[in-house]
Design a protein around this motif. Structure first.
Motif, PDB file in Angstrom:
ATOM      1  N   GLU A 123       0.823  -1.207   0.000  1.00  9.84           N
ATOM      2  CA  GLU A 123       0.000   0.000   0.000  1.00  9.84           C
ATOM      3  C   GLU A 123       0.857   1.257   0.000  1.00  9.84           C
ATOM      4  N   LYS A 124       2.037   1.176   0.596  1.00  5.47           N
ATOM      5  CA  LYS A 124       2.982   2.303   0.561  1.00  5.47           C
ATOM      6  C   LYS A 124       3.392   2.592  -0.890  1.00  5.47           C
ATOM      7  N   GLN A 125       3.413   1.567  -1.717  1.00  7.88           N
ATOM      8  CA  GLN A 125       3.754   1.702  -3.128  1.00  7.88           C
ATOM      9  C   GLN A 125       2.517   1.988  -3.990  1.00  7.88           C
ATOM     10  N   LYS A 126       1.398   2.341  -3.347  1.00  6.98           N
ATOM     11  CA  LYS A 126       0.145   2.681  -4.037  1.00  6.98           C
ATOM     12  C   LYS A 126      -0.390   1.502  -4.852  1.00  6.98           C
ATOM     13  N   LEU A 127      -0.228   0.297  -4.318  1.00 13.01           N
ATOM     14  CA  LEU A 127      -0.718  -0.913  -4.976  1.00 13.01           C
ATOM     15  C   LEU A 127      -1.869  -1.498  -4.170  1.00 13.01           C
ATOM     16  N   LYS A 128      -2.776  -2.168  -4.869  1.00 12.28           N
ATOM     17  CA  LYS A 128      -3.902  -2.822  -4.206  1.00 12.28           C
ATOM     18  C   LYS A 128      -3.499  -4.243  -3.833  1.00 12.28           C
ATOM     19  N   VAL A 129      -4.101  -4.745  -2.764  1.00  6.95           N
ATOM     20  CA  VAL A 129      -3.755  -6.079  -2.263  1.00  6.95           C
ATOM     21  C   VAL A 129      -4.981  -6.978  -2.325  1.00  6.95           C
ATOM     22  N   ILE A 149       3.025 -10.887  -8.494  1.00  5.81           N
ATOM     23  CA  ILE A 149       3.937 -10.106  -9.335  1.00  5.81           C
ATOM     24  C   ILE A 149       5.300 -10.130  -8.679  1.00  5.81           C
ATOM     25  N   GLU A 150       6.267 -10.532  -9.462  1.00  8.53           N
ATOM     26  CA  GLU A 150       7.626 -10.713  -8.956  1.00  8.53           C
ATOM     27  C   GLU A 150       8.190  -9.427  -8.355  1.00  8.53           C
ATOM     28  N   ALA A 151       8.937  -9.566  -7.279  1.00 10.85           N
ATOM     29  CA  ALA A 151       9.585  -8.429  -6.625  1.00 10.85           C
ATOM     30  C   ALA A 151      10.496  -7.703  -7.608  1.00 10.85           C
ATOM     31  N   ASN A 152      10.605  -6.385  -7.426  1.00  8.79           N
ATOM     32  CA  ASN A 152      11.439  -5.493  -8.235  1.00  8.79           C
ATOM     33  C   ASN A 152      10.911  -5.247  -9.640  1.00  8.79           C
ATOM     34  N   THR A 153       9.684  -5.700  -9.926  1.00 11.82           N
ATOM     35  CA  THR A 153       9.025  -5.406 -11.196  1.00 11.82           C
ATOM     36  C   THR A 153       8.349  -4.047 -11.061  1.00 11.82           C
ATOM     37  N   GLY A 158      -1.829   1.564  -8.419  1.00  9.42           N
ATOM     38  CA  GLY A 158      -3.224   1.122  -8.402  1.00  9.42           C
ATOM     39  C   GLY A 158      -3.417  -0.297  -8.885  1.00  9.42           C
ATOM     40  N   SER A 159      -2.343  -0.931  -9.403  1.00  5.86           N
ATOM     41  CA  SER A 159      -2.438  -2.321  -9.855  1.00  5.86           C
ATOM     42  C   SER A 159      -2.618  -3.241  -8.651  1.00  5.86           C
ATOM     43  N   GLU A 160      -3.160  -4.407  -8.909  1.00  3.89           N
ATOM     44  CA  GLU A 160      -3.429  -5.359  -7.832  1.00  3.89           C
ATOM     45  C   GLU A 160      -2.359  -6.439  -7.768  1.00  3.89           C
ATOM     46  N   VAL A 161      -1.921  -6.732  -6.564  1.00  6.45           N
ATOM     47  CA  VAL A 161      -0.976  -7.821  -6.308  1.00  6.45           C
ATOM     48  C   VAL A 161      -1.713  -8.830  -5.428  1.00  6.45           C
ATOM     49  N   THR A 162      -1.751 -10.083  -5.890  1.00  8.61           N
ATOM     50  CA  THR A 162      -2.401 -11.139  -5.112  1.00  8.61           C
ATOM     51  C   THR A 162      -1.364 -11.824  -4.235  1.00  8.61           C
ATOM     52  N   LEU A 163      -1.691 -11.942  -2.956  1.00  5.34           N
ATOM     53  CA  LEU A 163      -0.813 -12.604  -2.000  1.00  5.34           C
ATOM     54  C   LEU A 163      -1.447 -13.925  -1.579  1.00  5.34           C
ATOM     55  N   THR A 164      -0.646 -14.983  -1.591  1.00  6.52           N
ATOM     56  CA  THR A 164      -1.103 -16.270  -1.073  1.00  6.52           C
ATOM     57  C   THR A 164      -0.571 -16.375   0.352  1.00  6.52           C
ATOM     58  N   ILE A 165      -1.513 -16.505   1.290  1.00  8.88           N
ATOM     59  CA  ILE A 165      -1.196 -16.477   2.714  1.00  8.88           C
ATOM     60  C   ILE A 165      -1.387 -17.866   3.313  1.00  8.88           C
ATOM     61  N   SER A 166      -0.463 -18.246   4.173  1.00  8.41           N
ATOM     62  CA  SER A 166      -0.520 -19.557   4.823  1.00  8.41           C
ATOM     63  C   SER A 166      -1.633 -19.605   5.867  1.00  8.41           C
ATOM     64  N   LYS A 167      -2.398 -20.706   5.810  1.00  8.45           N
ATOM     65  CA  LYS A 167      -3.396 -20.982   6.853  1.00  8.45           C
ATOM     66  C   LYS A 167      -2.771 -21.884   7.918  1.00  8.45           C
ATOM     67  N   GLY A 168      -1.475 -22.132   7.772  1.00  6.56           N
ATOM     68  CA  GLY A 168      -0.799 -23.051   8.678  1.00  6.56           C
ATOM     69  C   GLY A 168      -0.892 -24.458   8.110  1.00  6.56           C
ATOM     70  N   SER A 169      -0.372 -25.404   8.868  1.00  4.41           N
ATOM     71  CA  SER A 169      -0.381 -26.797   8.435  1.00  4.41           C
ATOM     72  C   SER A 169      -1.788 -27.368   8.559  1.00  4.41           C
ATOM     73  N   ARG A 170      -2.189 -28.155   7.588  1.00  5.14           N
ATOM     74  CA  ARG A 170      -3.519 -28.756   7.591  1.00  5.14           C
ATOM     75  C   ARG A 170      -3.703 -29.653   8.807  1.00  5.14           C
ATOM     76  N   GLN A 171      -2.660 -30.352   9.213  1.00  5.57           N
ATOM     77  CA  GLN A 171      -2.787 -31.255  10.357  1.00  5.57           C
ATOM     78  C   GLN A 171      -3.059 -30.500  11.648  1.00  5.57           C
ATOM     79  N   ASP A 172      -2.652 -29.225  11.705  1.00  5.61           N
ATOM     80  CA  ASP A 172      -2.944 -28.415  12.888  1.00  5.61           C
ATOM     81  C   ASP A 172      -4.431 -28.092  12.988  1.00  5.61           C
ATOM     82  N   LYS A 173      -5.152 -28.245  11.886  1.00  7.21           N
ATOM     83  CA  LYS A 173      -6.544 -27.827  11.841  1.00  7.21           C
ATOM     84  C   LYS A 173      -7.523 -28.992  11.950  1.00  7.21           C
ATOM     85  N   THR A 174      -7.022 -30.217  12.100  1.00 12.61           N
ATOM     86  CA  THR A 174      -7.942 -31.355  12.199  1.00 12.61           C
ATOM     87  C   THR A 174      -8.554 -31.368  13.585  1.00 12.61           C
TER      88      THR A 174
END
Length: 186
Positions: A123-129, A149-153, A158-174
């Motif tokens: 957001e500091k770089q005026k990008l959407k998340v 989008i690769e770093a340093n590109t 106003g362009s959008e960058v999609t972030l894939t965020i960890s939900k943690g290990s699946r076994q932790d959620k059983t």
């Protein structure tokens, strides 16, 4: 005596010693300063289009500055000093801002940092998340695993960058099995 046209585009680099041709104004034509006219919408037009309109309607046009804009394409007017439909007198000078298009922003590297840190940096770089979540045994919960989008590109502000965020290990959620005794009827 004012420059109204030049053969080299403003901001363009030219070799030292190059000739630049200028066209100077012969002066203002006779205008009736008591005559009111309705201001036209100049935003979205090129300076050349706006200049033609100014000559037809009887107002003057000047460039105030250039500015980045995500709303107006590069080379078009993105702001004008008098709003559309305002009543102005002939001979009024209207200042305009010319769009340089969207600013080019450098995408920071956010893989391996927390979601909050990544959002702040982007957001500091005026990008959407945009955020998507996936299970991961390699990354702690709430950590960025991938960025679309690769770093340093360099990309448009106003362009959008999609972030894939960890939900943690699946076994932790059983669900954990309940311990204890079961009661039976006698």
């Amino acid at each position: 005596g004012f420059v109204v046209r030049q053969n080299k585009k403003a901001g363009k680099e030219v070799p030292k010693g190059s000739a630049v041709s200028l066209v100077f104004s012969a002066g203002r034509k006779n205008l009736d300063s008591s005559k009111k006219i309705k201001m036209e919408l100049l935003e979205g037009k090129t300076f050349k289009e706006a200049l033609k309109l100014a000559e037809d309607k009887g107002f003057y046009l000047g460039i105030d500055k250039h500015a980045y804009s995500i709303k107006a394409p590069k080379g078009t007017i993105c702001e004008q000093s008098e709003k559309k439909d305002a009543k102005i007198t002939q001979g009024t000078e209207i200042k305009v801002v010319i769009s340089d298009g969207p600013e080019q922003m450098k995408v920071p590297k956010v893989v391996g940092v927390s979601l909050q840190e990544a959002k702040t940096a982007l957001e500091k770089q005026k990008l959407k998340v945009r955020v998507v979540f996936e299970y991961s045994s390699e990354y702690n919960e709430e950590m960025v695993m991938e960025q679309s989008i690769e770093a340093n590109t360099f990309i448009d502000e106003g362009s959008e960058v999609t972030l894939t965020i960890s939900k943690g290990s699946r076994q932790d959620k059983t669900p954990k099995k309940k311990s204890g005794s079961s009661s039976s009827k006698k």
